[in-house]
Motif scaffolding. Structure first.
Motif, PDB file in Angstrom:
ATOM      1  N   ILE A  54       0.842  -1.201   0.000  1.00 31.21           N
ATOM      2  CA  ILE A  54       0.000   0.000   0.000  1.00 31.21           C
ATOM      3  C   ILE A  54       0.876   1.249   0.000  1.00 31.21           C
ATOM      4  CG2 ILE A  54      -1.636   1.340   1.396  1.00 31.21           C
ATOM      5  CD1 ILE A  54      -2.797  -1.475   2.232  1.00 31.21           C
ATOM      6  N   ARG A  55       1.915   1.258   0.812  1.00 31.47           N
ATOM      7  CA  ARG A  55       2.818   2.414   0.847  1.00 31.47           C
ATOM      8  C   ARG A  55       3.493   2.635  -0.509  1.00 31.47           C
ATOM      9  NH1 ARG A  55       5.337   1.309   6.761  1.00 31.47           N
ATOM     10  NH2 ARG A  55       3.808   2.525   7.910  1.00 31.47           N
ATOM     11  N   GLU A  56       3.863   1.539  -1.153  1.00 31.97           N
ATOM     12  CA  GLU A  56       4.498   1.648  -2.470  1.00 31.97           C
ATOM     13  C   GLU A  56       3.537   2.294  -3.480  1.00 31.97           C
ATOM     14  OE1 GLU A  56       5.970  -1.274  -6.063  1.00 31.97           O
ATOM     15  OE2 GLU A  56       6.049  -2.037  -4.010  1.00 31.97           O
ATOM     16  N   PHE A  57       2.298   1.817  -3.514  1.00 27.36           N
ATOM     17  CA  PHE A  57       1.310   2.391  -4.428  1.00 27.36           C
ATOM     18  C   PHE A  57       1.025   3.847  -4.083  1.00 27.36           C
ATOM     19  CE2 PHE A  57      -0.379  -2.110  -5.102  1.00 27.36           C
ATOM     20  CZ  PHE A  57       0.257  -2.243  -6.327  1.00 27.36           C
ATOM     21  N   ALA A  58       0.894   4.139  -2.798  1.00 29.94           N
ATOM     22  CA  ALA A  58       0.599   5.512  -2.376  1.00 29.94           C
ATOM     23  C   ALA A  58       1.738   6.454  -2.773  1.00 29.94           C
ATOM     24  CB  ALA A  58       0.363   5.562  -0.871  1.00 29.94           C
ATOM     25  N   GLY A  59       2.968   5.974  -2.720  1.00 28.71           N
ATOM     26  CA  GLY A  59       4.120   6.789  -3.096  1.00 28.71           C
ATOM     27  C   GLY A  59       4.151   7.141  -4.575  1.00 28.71           C
ATOM     28  N   ASP A  84       0.532  10.874  -8.070  1.00 25.43           N
ATOM     29  CA  ASP A  84       1.010  12.185  -8.494  1.00 25.43           C
ATOM     30  C   ASP A  84      -0.118  12.899  -9.231  1.00 25.43           C
ATOM     31  OD1 ASP A  84       2.428  14.412  -9.310  1.00 25.43           O
ATOM     32  OD2 ASP A  84       3.648  13.335 -10.776  1.00 25.43           O
ATOM     33  N   ALA A  85      -0.627  13.947  -8.619  1.00 28.48           N
ATOM     34  CA  ALA A  85      -1.755  14.672  -9.192  1.00 28.48           C
ATOM     35  C   ALA A  85      -1.376  15.456 -10.444  1.00 28.48           C
ATOM     36  CB  ALA A  85      -2.347  15.627  -8.154  1.00 28.48           C
ATOM     37  N   SER A  86      -0.098  15.672 -10.667  1.00 22.81           N
ATOM     38  CA  SER A  86       0.317  16.459 -11.830  1.00 22.81           C
ATOM     39  C   SER A  86       0.507  15.611 -13.084  1.00 22.81           C
ATOM     40  CB  SER A  86       1.614  17.212 -11.515  1.00 22.81           C
ATOM     41  OG  SER A  86       2.671  16.303 -11.296  1.00 22.81           O
ATOM     42  N   GLY A  87       0.328  14.303 -12.960  1.00 20.96           N
ATOM     43  CA  GLY A  87       0.525  13.423 -14.102  1.00 20.96           C
ATOM     44  C   GLY A  87      -0.743  13.169 -14.884  1.00 20.96           C
ATOM     45  N   ASP A  88      -0.665  12.195 -15.756  1.00 17.74           N
ATOM     46  CA  ASP A  88      -1.793  11.774 -16.591  1.00 17.74           C
ATOM     47  C   ASP A  88      -2.905  11.217 -15.696  1.00 17.74           C
ATOM     48  OD1 ASP A  88      -3.561  10.436 -18.300  1.00 17.74           O
ATOM     49  OD2 ASP A  88      -1.958   9.702 -19.592  1.00 17.74           O
ATOM     50  N   LEU A  89      -4.113  11.675 -15.916  1.00 11.61           N
ATOM     51  CA  LEU A  89      -5.233  11.251 -15.078  1.00 11.61           C
ATOM     52  C   LEU A  89      -5.545   9.763 -15.235  1.00 11.61           C
ATOM     53  CD1 LEU A  89      -7.701  14.272 -15.314  1.00 11.61           C
ATOM     54  CD2 LEU A  89      -6.098  13.694 -13.485  1.00 11.61           C
ATOM     55  N   ARG A  90      -5.316   9.212 -16.421  1.00 15.34           N
ATOM     56  CA  ARG A  90      -5.545   7.767 -16.611  1.00 15.34           C
ATOM     57  C   ARG A  90      -4.562   6.958 -15.783  1.00 15.34           C
ATOM     58  NH1 ARG A  90      -5.831   7.954 -22.974  1.00 15.34           N
ATOM     59  NH2 ARG A  90      -4.682   9.812 -22.453  1.00 15.34           N
ATOM     60  N   VAL A  91      -3.320   7.436 -15.718  1.00 15.21           N
ATOM     61  CA  VAL A  91      -2.313   6.749 -14.898  1.00 15.21           C
ATOM     62  C   VAL A  91      -2.696   6.861 -13.427  1.00 15.21           C
ATOM     63  CG1 VAL A  91       0.108   6.776 -14.167  1.00 15.21           C
ATOM     64  CG2 VAL A  91      -0.465   7.091 -16.586  1.00 15.21           C
ATOM     65  N   GLU A 146      -5.656   7.234 -12.197  1.00 18.23           N
ATOM     66  CA  GLU A 146      -6.818   6.372 -11.973  1.00 18.23           C
ATOM     67  C   GLU A 146      -6.387   4.911 -11.814  1.00 18.23           C
ATOM     68  OE1 GLU A 146     -11.268   5.928 -13.781  1.00 18.23           O
ATOM     69  OE2 GLU A 146      -9.654   6.293 -15.197  1.00 18.23           O
ATOM     70  N   ALA A 147      -5.447   4.455 -12.629  1.00 13.83           N
ATOM     71  CA  ALA A 147      -4.955   3.082 -12.536  1.00 13.83           C
ATOM     72  C   ALA A 147      -4.222   2.854 -11.216  1.00 13.83           C
ATOM     73  CB  ALA A 147      -4.033   2.773 -13.708  1.00 13.83           C
ATOM     74  N   GLU A 148      -3.431   3.831 -10.801  1.00  9.46           N
ATOM     75  CA  GLU A 148      -2.695   3.710  -9.538  1.00  9.46           C
ATOM     76  C   GLU A 148      -3.655   3.679  -8.355  1.00  9.46           C
ATOM     77  OE1 GLU A 148      -0.074   7.028  -9.994  1.00  9.46           O
ATOM     78  OE2 GLU A 148       1.429   5.831 -11.062  1.00  9.46           O
ATOM     79  N   ILE A 149      -4.713   4.474  -8.407  1.00  3.98           N
ATOM     80  CA  ILE A 149      -5.710   4.476  -7.342  1.00  3.98           C
ATOM     81  C   ILE A 149      -6.443   3.137  -7.312  1.00  3.98           C
ATOM     82  CG2 ILE A 149      -7.896   5.501  -6.588  1.00  3.98           C
ATOM     83  CD1 ILE A 149      -6.702   8.222  -7.441  1.00  3.98           C
ATOM     84  N   ALA A 150      -6.704   2.560  -8.463  1.00  6.43           N
ATOM     85  CA  ALA A 150      -7.356   1.245  -8.521  1.00  6.43           C
ATOM     86  C   ALA A 150      -6.460   0.184  -7.875  1.00  6.43           C
ATOM     87  CB  ALA A 150      -7.665   0.873  -9.966  1.00  6.43           C
TER      88      ALA A 150
END
Length: 62
Positions: A20-25, A28-35, A37-41
């Motif tokens: 979870i910490r790895e994914f949370a790290g 990045d809100a300044s990146g591509d929104l699709r990326v 969204e995938a990271e949040i999933a």
């Protein structure tokens, strides 16, 4: 719970928290929104797994 069982439970939980910490790290809100969204999933799936593991552990739930 025996000491060995407690140690193993903590080990499993620590591994899931590390994921979870790895994914949370990576968030990045300044990146591509699709990326994002995938990271949040991925983060959501890891949190779901941690919740399932916690529910499987016999402990006091209030």
């Amino acid at each position: 719970m025996a000491l060995v069982e407690t140690s193993r439970v903590r080990e499993v939980l620590a591994a899931q928290i590390g994921i979870i910490r790895e994914f949370a790290g990576k968030l990045d809100a300044s990146g591509d929104l699709r990326v994002l969204e995938a990271e949040i999933a991925e983060l959501d799936a890891a949190l779901g797994e941690l919740k399932r593991e916690l529910k499987a552990i016999p402990h006091r739930q209030e």
